[in-house]
Scaffold this motif. Structure first.
Motif, PDB file in Angstrom:
ATOM      1  N   GLU A  73       0.823  -1.209   0.000  1.00 44.02           N
ATOM      2  CA  GLU A  73       0.000   0.000   0.000  1.00 44.02           C
ATOM      3  C   GLU A  73       0.857   1.258   0.000  1.00 44.02           C
ATOM      4  OE1 GLU A  73      -2.435   0.318   3.503  1.00 44.02           O
ATOM      5  OE2 GLU A  73      -0.727   0.370   4.866  1.00 44.02           O
ATOM      6  N   PHE A  74       0.272   2.284  -0.563  1.00 46.79           N
ATOM      7  CA  PHE A  74       0.926   3.591  -0.640  1.00 46.79           C
ATOM      8  C   PHE A  74       1.034   4.213   0.745  1.00 46.79           C
ATOM      9  CE2 PHE A  74       2.051   7.719  -1.975  1.00 46.79           C
ATOM     10  CZ  PHE A  74       1.211   8.636  -1.364  1.00 46.79           C
ATOM     11  N   VAL A  75       2.170   4.850   1.009  1.00 51.06           N
ATOM     12  CA  VAL A  75       2.379   5.566   2.272  1.00 51.06           C
ATOM     13  C   VAL A  75       2.559   7.062   2.025  1.00 51.06           C
ATOM     14  CG1 VAL A  75       3.868   5.833   4.287  1.00 51.06           C
ATOM     15  CG2 VAL A  75       3.409   3.535   3.371  1.00 51.06           C
ATOM     16  N   VAL A 123       3.183  13.939  -8.109  1.00 56.18           N
ATOM     17  CA  VAL A 123       3.217  13.164  -6.870  1.00 56.18           C
ATOM     18  C   VAL A 123       2.526  11.844  -7.201  1.00 56.18           C
ATOM     19  CG1 VAL A 123       2.479  13.010  -4.477  1.00 56.18           C
ATOM     20  CG2 VAL A 123       3.206  15.219  -5.433  1.00 56.18           C
ATOM     21  N   VAL A 124       3.278  10.773  -7.230  1.00 54.45           N
ATOM     22  CA  VAL A 124       2.798   9.496  -7.763  1.00 54.45           C
ATOM     23  C   VAL A 124       2.414   8.563  -6.618  1.00 54.45           C
ATOM     24  CG1 VAL A 124       3.320   7.574  -9.288  1.00 54.45           C
ATOM     25  CG2 VAL A 124       4.327   9.826  -9.734  1.00 54.45           C
ATOM     26  N   THR A 125       1.149   8.197  -6.568  1.00 56.19           N
ATOM     27  CA  THR A 125       0.654   7.386  -5.452  1.00 56.19           C
ATOM     28  C   THR A 125       0.344   5.945  -5.857  1.00 56.19           C
ATOM     29  OG1 THR A 125      -1.637   8.043  -5.854  1.00 56.19           O
ATOM     30  CG2 THR A 125      -0.336   9.449  -4.381  1.00 56.19           C
ATOM     31  N   THR A 126       0.450   5.626  -7.135  1.00 53.04           N
ATOM     32  CA  THR A 126       0.105   4.297  -7.646  1.00 53.04           C
ATOM     33  C   THR A 126       1.358   3.463  -7.822  1.00 53.04           C
ATOM     34  OG1 THR A 126      -1.786   5.251  -8.802  1.00 53.04           O
ATOM     35  CG2 THR A 126      -1.063   3.052  -9.488  1.00 53.04           C
ATOM     36  N   SER A 127       1.399   2.311  -7.161  1.00 51.89           N
ATOM     37  CA  SER A 127       2.623   1.507  -7.164  1.00 51.89           C
ATOM     38  C   SER A 127       3.001   1.018  -8.562  1.00 51.89           C
ATOM     39  CB  SER A 127       2.472   0.322  -6.219  1.00 51.89           C
ATOM     40  OG  SER A 127       1.408  -0.523  -6.615  1.00 51.89           O
ATOM     41  N   ARG A 137       9.604  15.358  -7.894  1.00 51.01           N
ATOM     42  CA  ARG A 137      11.049  15.346  -8.118  1.00 51.01           C
ATOM     43  C   ARG A 137      11.686  16.671  -7.711  1.00 51.01           C
ATOM     44  NH1 ARG A 137      12.202  15.866 -14.617  1.00 51.01           N
ATOM     45  NH2 ARG A 137      12.245  18.140 -14.589  1.00 51.01           N
ATOM     46  N   SER A 138      10.918  17.729  -7.768  1.00 51.73           N
ATOM     47  CA  SER A 138      11.344  19.027  -7.245  1.00 51.73           C
ATOM     48  C   SER A 138      10.087  19.724  -6.747  1.00 51.73           C
ATOM     49  CB  SER A 138      12.061  19.835  -8.310  1.00 51.73           C
ATOM     50  OG  SER A 138      11.216  20.058  -9.416  1.00 51.73           O
ATOM     51  N   ARG A 139      10.125  20.932  -6.427  1.00 50.51           N
ATOM     52  CA  ARG A 139       8.980  21.733  -5.957  1.00 50.51           C
ATOM     53  C   ARG A 139       8.512  21.337  -4.550  1.00 50.51           C
ATOM     54  NH1 ARG A 139       9.091  25.664  -9.879  1.00 50.51           N
ATOM     55  NH2 ARG A 139       9.251  24.679 -11.929  1.00 50.51           N
ATOM     56  N   GLY A 140       8.963  20.167  -4.060  1.00 52.89           N
ATOM     57  CA  GLY A 140       8.614  19.781  -2.695  1.00 52.89           C
ATOM     58  C   GLY A 140       7.169  19.396  -2.477  1.00 52.89           C
ATOM     59  N   LEU A 141       6.452  19.048  -3.532  1.00 57.63           N
ATOM     60  CA  LEU A 141       5.053  18.635  -3.370  1.00 57.63           C
ATOM     61  C   LEU A 141       5.005  17.224  -2.798  1.00 57.63           C
ATOM     62  CD1 LEU A 141       3.536  19.965  -6.700  1.00 57.63           C
ATOM     63  CD2 LEU A 141       3.577  21.054  -4.454  1.00 57.63           C
ATOM     64  N   THR A 142       4.070  16.994  -1.893  1.00 53.14           N
ATOM     65  CA  THR A 142       3.974  15.703  -1.218  1.00 53.14           C
ATOM     66  C   THR A 142       2.544  15.201  -1.174  1.00 53.14           C
ATOM     67  OG1 THR A 142       3.738  16.768   0.942  1.00 53.14           O
ATOM     68  CG2 THR A 142       5.973  16.183   0.257  1.00 53.14           C
ATOM     69  N   GLY A 143       2.420  13.899  -0.956  1.00 57.06           N
ATOM     70  CA  GLY A 143       1.114  13.276  -0.770  1.00 57.06           C
ATOM     71  C   GLY A 143       1.236  12.160   0.237  1.00 57.06           C
ATOM     72  N   TYR A 144       0.147  11.909   0.988  1.00 59.25           N
ATOM     73  CA  TYR A 144       0.182  10.912   2.049  1.00 59.25           C
ATOM     74  C   TYR A 144      -1.089  10.074   2.047  1.00 59.25           C
ATOM     75  CZ  TYR A 144       3.927  13.805   3.899  1.00 59.25           C
ATOM     76  OH  TYR A 144       5.096  14.511   4.049  1.00 59.25           O
ATOM     77  N   ALA A 145      -0.934   8.841   2.487  1.00 59.20           N
ATOM     78  CA  ALA A 145      -2.104   8.017   2.759  1.00 59.20           C
ATOM     79  C   ALA A 145      -2.821   8.592   3.977  1.00 59.20           C
ATOM     80  CB  ALA A 145      -1.687   6.580   3.041  1.00 59.20           C
ATOM     81  N   ASP A 146      -4.139   8.464   3.999  1.00 58.71           N
ATOM     82  CA  ASP A 146      -4.907   9.003   5.118  1.00 58.71           C
ATOM     83  C   ASP A 146      -4.442   8.414   6.446  1.00 58.71           C
ATOM     84  OD1 ASP A 146      -8.102   9.206   3.360  1.00 58.71           O
ATOM     85  OD2 ASP A 146      -6.400  10.579   3.454  1.00 58.71           O
ATOM     86  N   SER A 147      -4.019   7.175   6.426  1.00 61.67           N
ATOM     87  CA  SER A 147      -3.640   6.482   7.660  1.00 61.67           C
ATOM     88  C   SER A 147      -2.378   7.038   8.305  1.00 61.67           C
ATOM     89  CB  SER A 147      -3.453   4.984   7.392  1.00 61.67           C
ATOM     90  OG  SER A 147      -2.451   4.788   6.407  1.00 61.67           O
TER      91      SER A 147
END
Length: 127
Positions: free
Chosen positions: A46-48, A107-111, A53-63
């Motif tokens: 599962e995605f965490v 921001v890539v969340t798909t494995s 790659r730059s710009r510092g954008l992030t994404g997180y799993a709700d958990s």
């Protein structure tokens, strides 16, 4: 030859913290979006967290939102996962992954979209 090497896993009590590191070699690190995934026994990977790659954008799993933080240092070819307030349900093997992209904001969340994977590092959280 591309290599992603994770480190920093271990055994920690609930409520504790760990910082995972992933060092990449054999690629132009700044051209890759990076992500962290985890797989617990008997469960699917599962995605965490992920970072552009730059710009510092992030994404997180709700958990993990509010507890985990992803960052990167392109000068060191490294991506990090700071994990705070750990819970027993965070127990898993944690993997870092790299995806080449021309999009600085991706921001890539798909494995399945990732090109390269590390071997993983075990994180065990005791109650």
């Amino acid at each position: 030859q591309v290599q992603l090497v994770e480190s920093g896993g271990g055994l920690v009590q609930a409520g504790g913290s760990l910082r995972l590191s992933c060092v990449a070699s054999g690629l132009t690190f700044s051209s890759y979006a990076m992500g962290w995934f985890r797989q617990a026994p008997g469960k699917e990977r599962e995605f965490v967290a992920a970072i552009s790659r730059s710009r510092g954008l992030t994404g997180y799993a709700d958990s993990v939102k509010g507890r985990f933080s992803i960052s990167r240092d392109n000068a060191k070819n490294a991506v990090y996962l700071q994990m705070n307030s750990l819970k027993p349900e965070d127990t898993a093997v944690y993997y870092c992954a790299a995806r080449i992209t021309a999009n600085s904001f991706a921001v890539v969340t798909t494995s399945s979209l990732y090109d390269y994977w590390g071997q993983g590092t075990q994180v065990t959280v005791s109650s």
